[in-house]
Design a protein around this motif. Structure first.
Motif, short mmCIF file in Angstrom:
data_model
loop_
_atom_site.label_atom_id
_atom_site.label_comp_id
_atom_site.label_asym_id
_atom_site.label_seq_id
_atom_site.Cartn_x
_atom_site.Cartn_y
_atom_site.Cartn_z
N PHE A 35 0.84 -1.19 0.00
CA PHE A 35 0.00 0.00 0.00
C PHE A 35 0.88 1.25 0.00
CE2 PHE A 35 0.33 -1.68 4.36
CZ PHE A 35 1.02 -0.65 4.98
N ASP A 36 0.33 2.33 -0.57
CA ASP A 36 1.02 3.61 -0.63
C ASP A 36 0.26 4.72 0.07
OD1 ASP A 36 3.29 2.79 -2.15
OD2 ASP A 36 2.04 2.77 -3.95
N THR A 37 -1.04 4.71 -0.08
CA THR A 37 -1.87 5.78 0.46
C THR A 37 -2.71 5.28 1.62
OG1 THR A 37 -3.76 5.28 -0.97
CG2 THR A 37 -2.05 6.71 -1.88
N ALA A 38 -3.30 6.21 2.36
CA ALA A 38 -4.18 5.85 3.48
C ALA A 38 -5.37 5.03 2.99
CB ALA A 38 -4.65 7.12 4.19
N ALA A 44 -6.19 1.22 4.26
CA ALA A 44 -7.47 0.83 4.85
C ALA A 44 -8.10 -0.33 4.07
CB ALA A 44 -8.42 2.03 4.86
N LYS A 45 -8.04 -0.24 2.75
CA LYS A 45 -8.64 -1.29 1.92
C LYS A 45 -7.97 -2.64 2.14
CE LYS A 45 -9.72 -2.42 -2.91
NZ LYS A 45 -9.64 -1.96 -4.32
N ILE A 46 -6.64 -2.66 2.14
CA ILE A 46 -5.91 -3.92 2.31
C ILE A 46 -6.10 -4.47 3.72
CG2 ILE A 46 -3.59 -4.92 2.43
CD1 ILE A 46 -2.86 -3.09 0.07
N THR A 47 -6.06 -3.59 4.72
CA THR A 47 -6.25 -4.03 6.10
C THR A 47 -7.63 -4.65 6.28
OG1 THR A 47 -4.76 -2.30 6.91
CG2 THR A 47 -6.26 -3.29 8.51
N GLN A 48 -8.65 -4.02 5.74
CA GLN A 48 -10.02 -4.54 5.86
C GLN A 48 -10.17 -5.86 5.11
OE1 GLN A 48 -12.06 -1.09 4.43
NE2 GLN A 48 -12.14 -0.10 6.44
N THR A 49 -9.50 -5.98 3.96
CA THR A 49 -9.54 -7.24 3.20
C THR A 49 -8.91 -8.38 4.00
OG1 THR A 49 -9.47 -6.06 1.09
CG2 THR A 49 -8.81 -8.38 1.07
N ILE A 50 -7.79 -8.10 4.63
CA ILE A 50 -7.12 -9.13 5.44
C ILE A 50 -8.00 -9.51 6.63
CG2 ILE A 50 -5.16 -9.58 6.97
CD1 ILE A 50 -3.48 -7.78 5.09
N MET A 51 -8.57 -8.51 7.29
CA MET A 51 -9.40 -8.80 8.48
C MET A 51 -10.65 -9.59 8.12
SD MET A 51 -9.09 -5.14 10.49
CE MET A 51 -10.28 -5.62 11.74
N TYR A 97 -3.09 7.82 10.20
CA TYR A 97 -2.03 6.81 10.10
C TYR A 97 -1.23 6.96 8.81
CZ TYR A 97 0.44 2.41 9.72
OH TYR A 97 1.43 1.45 9.58
N ASP A 98 0.08 6.89 8.96
CA ASP A 98 1.01 6.89 7.82
C ASP A 98 2.20 6.06 8.25
OD1 ASP A 98 2.91 7.31 5.86
OD2 ASP A 98 2.67 9.49 5.82
N TYR A 99 2.42 4.94 7.56
CA TYR A 99 3.52 4.06 7.97
C TYR A 99 4.85 4.80 7.99
CZ TYR A 99 6.99 0.39 8.10
OH TYR A 99 8.07 -0.37 8.46
N GLY A 100 5.04 5.76 7.10
CA GLY A 100 6.29 6.50 7.06
C GLY A 100 6.61 7.22 8.35
#
Length: 221
Positions: free
Chosen positions: A159-162, A166-173, A197-200
């Motif tokens: 992922f690059d953007t917020a 969110a989309k990837i996290t929700q898909t995993i969950m 939230y920003d991983y950077g």
């Protein structure tokens, strides 16, 4: 008669060749960089490039050296911690501009002058602050491992953007039942899925931990 040393935009030199190669690598990755493509970008035959670089290895050496040349080296009067923090942030910014350089910054057996000046200056700042040569070596190793490692990990995140996060996290969950992984769920809901939230932003936290550890390691300020 066509000047074999000229290309689009005027007569070529090594710096123009390197900058063109960097632009291609930034756009498409260094794996796709060939002398033919570089020649096409510059408007010359590929063979003419060998008037400016000895071979592909020399080209990559020069590209890496140019990236080192972009990194901010604080003035001697900066205290060591400020200097190392500023340098780390600048290295990460350079790698963000040139992700193909991640994993290659310390890989060259024939480093260029900007690379050598960079490392000499970093060691000089630490030695000037009272670090022993052994502690300076430990500091450089710890900082570089963290900077390059963080850059590599961030580059490989899916992922690059917020919105992507969110989309990837929700898909995993959605793949596991409620309550199955309570600690992952807690971190996702209360941290990762928060609007700010920003991983950077994790970079500064880890960097300060290392600097705090070096501060406790016994140097003389």
């Amino acid at each position: 008669m066509t000047d074999p040393g000229a290309g689009r935009g005027g007569r070529l030199n090594r710096d123009r060749v390197l900058r063109a190669a960097i632009a291609l690598a930034d756009a498409d990755g260094i794996e796709s960089l060939t002398m033919r493509k570089l020649g096409e970008k510059l408007g010359i035959e590929a063979m003419s490039l060998y008037n400016h670089v000895a071979n592909k290895g020399d080209l990559v050496d020069g590209m890496i050296d140019a990236v080192f040349g972009e990194i901010d080296l604080p003035a001697d009067e900066a205290d060591w911690r400020t200097a190392m923090r500023r340098r780390a942030i600048s290295v990460r910014a350079a790698l963000s501009r040139h992700p193909w350089a991640i994993g290659r910054m310390e890989s060259r057996a024939t480093p260029g002058p900007a690379t050598l000046r960079h490392h000499d200056a970093v060691i000089g700042i630490l030695r000037g602050a009272g670090f022993s040569i052994e502690l300076a070596a430990h500091a450089v190793s710890a900082l570089d491992s963290y900077i390059y490692g963080f850059a590599l990990q961030q580059k490989n995140l899916p992922f690059d953007t917020a919105k992507d996060t969110a989309k990837i996290t929700q898909t995993i969950m959605a793949r596991f039942a409620s309550g199955e992984y309570p600690h992952l769920t807690e971190m996702a809901v209360e941290h990762v899925l928060q609007p700010s939230y920003d991983y950077g932003n994790e970079f500064a936290f880890g960097l300060d931990l290392i600097l705090d550890g070096l501060d406790r390691a016994g140097h003389t300020t």
